[in-house]
Enzyme design. Structure first.
Site, PDB file in Angstrom:
ATOM      1  N   ASP A 132      16.116  16.301 -13.104  1.00 47.00           N
ATOM      2  CA  ASP A 132      16.791  17.454 -13.708  1.00 47.00           C
ATOM      3  C   ASP A 132      18.273  17.092 -13.794  1.00 47.00           C
ATOM      4  OD1 ASP A 132      18.331  19.704 -14.050  1.00 47.00           O
ATOM      5  OD2 ASP A 132      17.294  20.914 -12.562  1.00 47.00           O
ATOM      6  N   HIS A 181      16.946  23.892  -8.313  1.00 45.44           N
ATOM      7  CA  HIS A 181      17.042  25.120  -9.121  1.00 45.44           C
ATOM      8  C   HIS A 181      15.615  25.631  -9.332  1.00 45.44           C
ATOM      9  CE1 HIS A 181      17.662  27.439 -12.872  1.00 45.44           C
ATOM     10  NE2 HIS A 181      18.933  27.501 -12.530  1.00 45.44           N
ATOM     11  N   LYS A 198      25.768  23.386 -21.030  1.00 37.14           N
ATOM     12  CA  LYS A 198      26.630  23.031 -19.886  1.00 37.14           C
ATOM     13  C   LYS A 198      27.502  21.820 -20.223  1.00 37.14           C
ATOM     14  CE  LYS A 198      23.090  24.500 -16.573  1.00 37.14           C
ATOM     15  NZ  LYS A 198      23.491  25.794 -16.042  1.00 37.14           N
ATOM     16  N   CYS A 257      20.112  30.766  -8.663  1.00 40.56           N
ATOM     17  CA  CYS A 257      18.740  30.297  -8.943  1.00 40.56           C
ATOM     18  C   CYS A 257      18.316  29.209  -7.961  1.00 40.56           C
ATOM     19  CB  CYS A 257      18.574  29.810 -10.377  1.00 40.56           C
ATOM     20  SG  CYS A 257      18.847  31.098 -11.577  1.00 40.56           S
TER      21      CYS A 257
END
Ligand code: 7TS
Length: 416
Positions: free
Chosen positions: A208, A130, A234, A373
């Protein structure tokens, strides 16, 4: 067409907890929310926790001795303890509240990175990242002059660990910074193995976890990662709150990033000293309601059990991939269900992903279209954009069936 999921997953009881799922889309069709990789919906428990904070005990934290401030501080710090347990951090001091994954990664870049990276050093990332795990390092590299190398994505949509081994063997690698689960391909990267390889070469690893922590059990100690970044929104939590986990000795050695209230120990006009962890990295009035809400999100997910969440989603994703494979002209990107998170990004002949998303929306089906992204990854896929359906705990096989039906309608509209 429907299947019987083997796990005792009571999806209707779960759906009942999410008020937003019970509305009619465009006042006509039931909402089918398949954009969970962008943001998840919120259960009543989280919505009520935010409401309760603002109605009953809204006050600043770590400041007042009055009752409201003490209640707010207790709830805010209580949330930190819940999150510590959820990820199995060694100490609550290793759990730093941020605005989300993006801010967590920027924090590491601007503190550890700024203090440690110099010309000749190498940071290894990957071509599937991302933008939030590419751009902060590019900005810093312009200033500090280190090199960034991107692990290539194979045709099967996975990272090649032999390339990682080769680059680590060349020396000078200070950091490996990779996503746990791809938000486009769904690939689950072997981060425990990558952490081992990085450490053997004397490098650190940042993971991440934006697309892994909502969907699977995470134990930062058994993964042995140095930093783990994620977002609350999320994982059924509020927007505007996220976490940076970091190993204590690393966080202790890192300089602060933002300066202001709460992050200091003593301020004099000729210089200041810093507060202990985690407050050194939490300047200013924090996102109190968001942190409390995230604590309740963690309670909610824990009540379901992350093993059960993962098992249900794996079955749902396998079902979705099987059904999508039936649709002529549709290509799903990334590995098969055995190595994949709850994401299906696809192209559909020559129909533009934005047209697909718009037509699905008319049928009440929310998917995302675009580069998600991840422009470098889309460059490699040879398309500027994909349409993406992403699943979560409250989605059903019937919703996937509705997606497939709607996709046939899209095709008809474009061939008519
Ligand atoms: N990392 C990954 C893997 C992500 O999927 C996202 C958001 C981020 C980082 C950034 O998270 P934020 O909360 O700081 O914005 N991904 C997406 C997506 O796929 N569609 O919308 C947002």
């Amino acid at each position: 067409m429907s299947i019987n999921l083997s796990s005792p997953w009571d999806v209707n009881t779960i759906r009942a907890e999410f008020p937003i799922l019970h509305q009619m889309h465009h006042d006509q069709v039931p909402l089918i929310y398949l954009d969970n990789a962008a943001s998840s919906q919120k259960p009543r428990l989280v919505i009520d926790a935010l409401d309760d904070y603002y109605r009953r005990y809204n006050a600043n934290v770590h400041r007042g001795v009055h009752k409201l401030s003490e209640a707010a501080t207790e709830a805010y710090e209580g949330a930190r303890v819940k999150i510590k347990k959820f990820i199995n951090a060694g100490s609550k001091r290793e759990v730093i509240f941020t605005r989300g994954t993006t801010e967590s990664i920027n924090l590491v870049a601007q503190t550890w990175g700024r203090a440690n990276l110099k010309p000749g050093d190498v940071v290894i990332s990957s071509a599937m990242e991302h933008h939030s795990n590419i751009v902060p390092w590019q900005i810093l590299a312009q200033e500090k002059g280190f090199t960034i190398k991107y692990l290539p994505v194979t045709g099967a949509g996975v990272l090649d660990l032999d390339v990682l081994r080769g680059w680590l063997a060349e020396g000078n690698v200070r950091l490996v910074t990779v996503m746990h689960v791809s938000n486009v391909l769904g690939t689950v990267n072997p981060v425990a193995e990558m952490a081992k390889l990085a450490h053997e070469a004397g490098a650190l690893i940042l993971v991440d976890g934006a697309q892994s922590i909502p969907h699977m059990p995470i134990d930062v100690q058994s993964l042995d990662v140095d930093f783990f970044a994620f977002s609350g929104h999320k994982m059924v939590g509020p927007t505007g709150i996220g976490i940076l986990y970091g190993k204590r000795h690393l966080l202790e050695a890192m300089p602060p990033w933002m300066g202001g209230g709460d992050m200091i120990s003593r301020v004099r006009l000729d210089g200041s000293t810093w507060n202990d962890l985690p407050y050194k990295f939490e300047a200013g009035t924090p996102i109190i309601a968001g942190a409390i809400g995230l604590g309740f999100a963690v309670d909610y997910l824990s009540s379901l059990g992350m093993e059960a969440v993962h098992a249900y989603e794996q079955q749902l994703t396998a079902y979705a991939l099987d059904r999508l494979a039936e649709v002529p002209g549709l290509t799903v990107y990334g590995p098969d269900a055995s190595q994949k998170g709850a994401v299906a990004a696809f192209s559909y002949g020559t129909i533009h992903p934005h047209d697909i998303a718009q037509m699905l929306d008319a049928d009440g089906i929310a998917v995302r279209a675009g580069h998600h992204c991840a422009m470098p990854l889309h460059d490699q896929l040879g398309c500027g954009a994909t349409a993406r359906a992403s699943f979560y705990i409250y989605n059903t096989t019937a919703e996937i069936d509705a997606l497939i039906e709607a996709l046939y309608k899209v095709k008809q509209a474009f061939t008519a």
